[in-house]
Design a protein around this motif. Structure first.
Motif, PDB file in Angstrom:
ATOM      1  N   GLY A 158       1.313  -1.232  -0.025  1.00  0.00           N
ATOM      2  CA  GLY A 158      -0.216   0.146  -0.237  1.00  0.00           C
ATOM      3  C   GLY A 158       0.894   1.263   0.604  1.00  0.00           C
ATOM      4  N   PHE A 159       2.331   1.394   0.369  1.00  0.00           N
ATOM      5  CA  PHE A 159       2.962   2.677   0.117  1.00  0.00           C
ATOM      6  C   PHE A 159       2.972   3.327  -0.934  1.00  0.00           C
ATOM      7  N   GLY A 160       2.139   5.235  -0.997  1.00  0.00           N
ATOM      8  CA  GLY A 160       2.388   5.158  -2.423  1.00  0.00           C
ATOM      9  C   GLY A 160       0.688   5.124  -2.976  1.00  0.00           C
ATOM     10  N   SER A 161       0.161   4.600  -2.539  1.00  0.00           N
ATOM     11  CA  SER A 161      -1.156   4.354  -3.221  1.00  0.00           C
ATOM     12  C   SER A 161      -1.915   5.609  -2.898  1.00  0.00           C
ATOM     13  N   ASP A 162      -2.820   5.768  -4.343  1.00  0.00           N
ATOM     14  CA  ASP A 162      -3.846   6.923  -3.795  1.00  0.00           C
ATOM     15  C   ASP A 162      -4.546   6.904  -2.401  1.00  0.00           C
ATOM     16  N   VAL A 163      -4.747   7.760  -2.058  1.00  0.00           N
ATOM     17  CA  VAL A 163      -5.845   7.449  -0.555  1.00  0.00           C
ATOM     18  C   VAL A 163      -7.179   8.950  -1.433  1.00  0.00           C
ATOM     19  N   LEU A 164      -8.467   9.034  -1.510  1.00  0.00           N
ATOM     20  CA  LEU A 164      -9.410   9.515  -1.702  1.00  0.00           C
ATOM     21  C   LEU A 164     -10.696  10.424  -0.966  1.00  0.00           C
ATOM     22  N   ALA A 165     -10.555  11.468  -1.593  1.00  0.00           N
ATOM     23  CA  ALA A 165     -11.920  12.323  -0.459  1.00  0.00           C
ATOM     24  C   ALA A 165     -13.104  10.918  -0.735  1.00  0.00           C
ATOM     25  N   VAL A 166     -13.600  10.900   0.566  1.00  0.00           N
ATOM     26  CA  VAL A 166     -14.998  10.226   1.044  1.00  0.00           C
ATOM     27  C   VAL A 166     -16.298  10.849   0.219  1.00  0.00           C
ATOM     28  N   ALA A 167     -15.815  12.264   0.132  1.00  0.00           N
ATOM     29  CA  ALA A 167     -17.185  12.681  -0.166  1.00  0.00           C
ATOM     30  C   ALA A 167     -17.111  14.414  -0.964  1.00  0.00           C
ATOM     31  N   ASP A 168     -17.350  14.906  -1.188  1.00  0.00           N
ATOM     32  CA  ASP A 168     -17.482  16.855  -1.508  1.00  0.00           C
ATOM     33  C   ASP A 168     -17.092  16.958  -0.270  1.00  0.00           C
ATOM     34  N   GLY A 169     -16.239  17.953  -0.647  1.00  0.00           N
ATOM     35  CA  GLY A 169     -16.112  19.155   0.867  1.00  0.00           C
ATOM     36  C   GLY A 169     -15.232  20.086   0.294  1.00  0.00           C
ATOM     37  N   GLU A 170     -14.674  20.698   1.684  1.00  0.00           N
ATOM     38  CA  GLU A 170     -13.524  21.462   1.253  1.00  0.00           C
ATOM     39  C   GLU A 170     -12.115  21.743   2.636  1.00  0.00           C
ATOM     40  N   ILE A 171     -11.057  21.440   1.669  1.00  0.00           N
ATOM     41  CA  ILE A 171      -9.892  21.621   2.702  1.00  0.00           C
ATOM     42  C   ILE A 171      -9.969  22.089   3.787  1.00  0.00           C
ATOM     43  N   ILE A 172      -9.907  21.990   5.452  1.00  0.00           N
ATOM     44  CA  ILE A 172      -9.881  22.889   6.843  1.00  0.00           C
ATOM     45  C   ILE A 172      -8.511  22.885   7.096  1.00  0.00           C
ATOM     46  N   ALA A 173      -7.103  21.567   6.713  1.00  0.00           N
ATOM     47  CA  ALA A 173      -6.097  21.411   7.173  1.00  0.00           C
ATOM     48  C   ALA A 173      -5.243  20.622   6.457  1.00  0.00           C
ATOM     49  N   LEU A 174      -4.015  20.869   6.547  1.00  0.00           N
ATOM     50  CA  LEU A 174      -2.711  19.746   6.279  1.00  0.00           C
ATOM     51  C   LEU A 174      -1.538  20.287   6.310  1.00  0.00           C
ATOM     52  N   GLU A 175      -1.199  18.891   6.430  1.00  0.00           N
ATOM     53  CA  GLU A 175       0.504  19.042   6.733  1.00  0.00           C
ATOM     54  C   GLU A 175       1.183  18.250   5.278  1.00  0.00           C
ATOM     55  N   THR A 176       2.030  18.795   5.259  1.00  0.00           N
ATOM     56  CA  THR A 176       2.890  17.923   3.489  1.00  0.00           C
ATOM     57  C   THR A 176       4.127  17.682   3.862  1.00  0.00           C
ATOM     58  N   ASN A 177       5.046  17.916   4.903  1.00  0.00           N
ATOM     59  CA  ASN A 177       6.252  17.794   4.719  1.00  0.00           C
ATOM     60  C   ASN A 177       6.923  17.273   5.868  1.00  0.00           C
ATOM     61  N   GLN A 178       6.249  16.184   6.198  1.00  0.00           N
ATOM     62  CA  GLN A 178       6.666  15.616   7.843  1.00  0.00           C
ATOM     63  C   GLN A 178       7.424  13.964   6.868  1.00  0.00           C
ATOM     64  N   LYS A 179       8.714  13.405   7.244  1.00  0.00           N
ATOM     65  CA  LYS A 179       9.683  12.784   7.042  1.00  0.00           C
ATOM     66  C   LYS A 179       8.513  11.162   6.896  1.00  0.00           C
ATOM     67  N   ASP A 180       8.752  10.624   6.514  1.00  0.00           N
ATOM     68  CA  ASP A 180       8.011   8.726   6.293  1.00  0.00           C
ATOM     69  C   ASP A 180       9.122   8.029   7.072  1.00  0.00           C
ATOM     70  N   ASP A 181       9.574   8.408   8.697  1.00  0.00           N
ATOM     71  CA  ASP A 181       9.977   7.907   9.010  1.00  0.00           C
ATOM     72  C   ASP A 181       9.432   7.451  10.610  1.00  0.00           C
ATOM     73  N   LYS A 182       8.381   7.354  10.854  1.00  0.00           N
ATOM     74  CA  LYS A 182       7.380   6.937  11.731  1.00  0.00           C
ATOM     75  C   LYS A 182       7.766   7.278  12.611  1.00  0.00           C
ATOM     76  N   SER A 183       7.679   9.186  12.454  1.00  0.00           N
ATOM     77  CA  SER A 183       7.886   9.851  14.240  1.00  0.00           C
ATOM     78  C   SER A 183       7.546  11.100  14.099  1.00  0.00           C
ATOM     79  N   PHE A 184       7.393  12.177  15.170  1.00  0.00           N
ATOM     80  CA  PHE A 184       6.042  13.094  15.121  1.00  0.00           C
ATOM     81  C   PHE A 184       6.679  13.497  16.516  1.00  0.00           C
TER      82      PHE A 184
END
Length: 353
Positions: free
Chosen positions: A214-240
């Motif tokens: 599943g790594f890299g598989s597309d994720v889809l919106a489950v319904a129409d709507g408006e994006i109100i928050a997002l983050e895209t810069n975190q590494k794929d390293d299992k940490s936060f």
């Protein structure tokens, strides 16, 4: 004289019992739990916050529930107690309140009859102090039609049944409470893992992200709507960054997208692949089935998967909401069941139609 002493001691005991009962405060959270409709049963997913305002140590020794219908007629009665060599009350992990204290227990009677309109709980402490609590649940009506957020065949690796870690998020646990959390935002969440044709989740030993189908598989919106928050810069390293949760409760999910579908209805997609949402921005309107990211392993993620949940806001007091999905196939061994709309949970194998 002996008779008078016995009466006096009985009166003192009764007064003490009543005082202790009055000083134990029990609150359901949410106040009106949601009745979730399952394939075979109905479910109640909520907690009790119990406060001991006395200086005495109180131990929960029995918990009973009575289920009533709309005519206030008894449907069922269930209990946990101290009877036997392996008492059922021990299925509740935290049963003792040492002096003035507060803690949470998860409602252990999670399956209910579909005629249930009211529940009467009786908590017994120290085999003598009884506290009663009435719970009036509400039937959940989903206002938005959802499709699954993935197209491939998938496993609900962990859902929100009684044993799921999503269900058992203890926001009264001191380290979590200190971060500001006041509710269970993932109360009805899912962890989705994509399977290959043989039903496998990964190749080799699964140590590398790319071992997972599943790594890299597309994720889809489950319904129409408006994006109100997002983050895209975190590494794929299992940490936060744990302290960052004080100001951003969504940081738990590494890279994420949150879509507002209606008042108090938000879908949250977590642990996304780094930069897979780079083309998106807050305020963007999206359509059902539109690509909004890719499966990754950012944030609090042990392996590549999609964390998905419906919630009522994005703050520390957010509560999760149930979600039913349209038009999917449920795989049951060698048979298949086409679902027009249904609830899903831990262990289910599905594919969007």
């Amino acid at each position: 004289m002996k008779s008078s002493i016995k009466l006096f001691l009985a009166a003192v005991s009764l007064t003490s019992w009543f005082a202790n009962a009055q000083q134990v405060v029990i609150k359901p959270k949410p106040e009106q739990p949601i009745i979730e409709n399952g394939e075979y049963n109905n479910y109640l997913n909520f907690d009790f916050i119990i406060s001991n305002t006395t200086k005495d140590t109180l131990t929960l020794t029995r918990l009973e529930v009575q289920l009533f219908d709309k005519n206030n007629r008894l449907i069922q009665q269930k209990f946990l107690d101290n009877n036997g060599t392996a008492p059922s009350i021990n299925t509740i992990p935290e049963k003792q309140w040492n002096g003035v204290s507060e803690s949470l227990i998860f409602n252990p009677f999670h399956e209910i009859h579909n005629l249930t309109e009211k529940l009467e709980y009786t908590f017994t402490f120290n085999n003598s102090v009884e506290v009663k609590k009435t719970v009036i649940p509400v039937h959940y009506k989903q206002s938005v039609a959802f499709s699954l957020p993935l197209k491939s065949k998938l496993l609900v690796y962990d859902g929100h049944d009684f044993y799921s870690h999503h269900r058992r998020f203890n926001y009264e646990f001191s380290p979590i409470k200190q971060l500001g959390f006041k509710g269970n935002f993932m109360r009805y969440a899912y962890d989705f893992v994509i399977l290959n044709e043989d039903g496998k989740q990964f190749k080799g030993n699964g140590e590398e992200n790319t071992d997972w189908y599943g790594f890299g598989s597309d994720v889809l919106a489950v319904a129409d709507g408006e994006i109100i928050a997002l983050e895209t810069n975190q590494k794929d390293d299992k940490s936060f960054d744990i302290p960052s949760l004080k100001t951003n409760p969504l940081a738990l999910y590494g890279n994420y997208v949150v879509i507002r579908h209606a008042d108090g209805v938000y879908s949250m997609y977590g642990h996304l692949k780094q930069q897979s949402t780079a083309a998106l921005q807050k305020g963007l309107k999206v359509k059902k089935g539109q690509k909004i990211g890719q499966i990754g392993t950012s944030g609090s993620s042990f392996f590549p998967h999609l964390h998905f949940e419906i919630r009522n806001n994005t703050n520390h007091d957010a509560e999760g909401l149930p979600s039913y999905f349209d038009n999917y196939t449920l795989f049951l061994g060698s048979t298949k069941k086409d679902m027009k709309r249904g609830g899903i949970n831990t262990g289910d194998i599905l594919q969007s139609k």
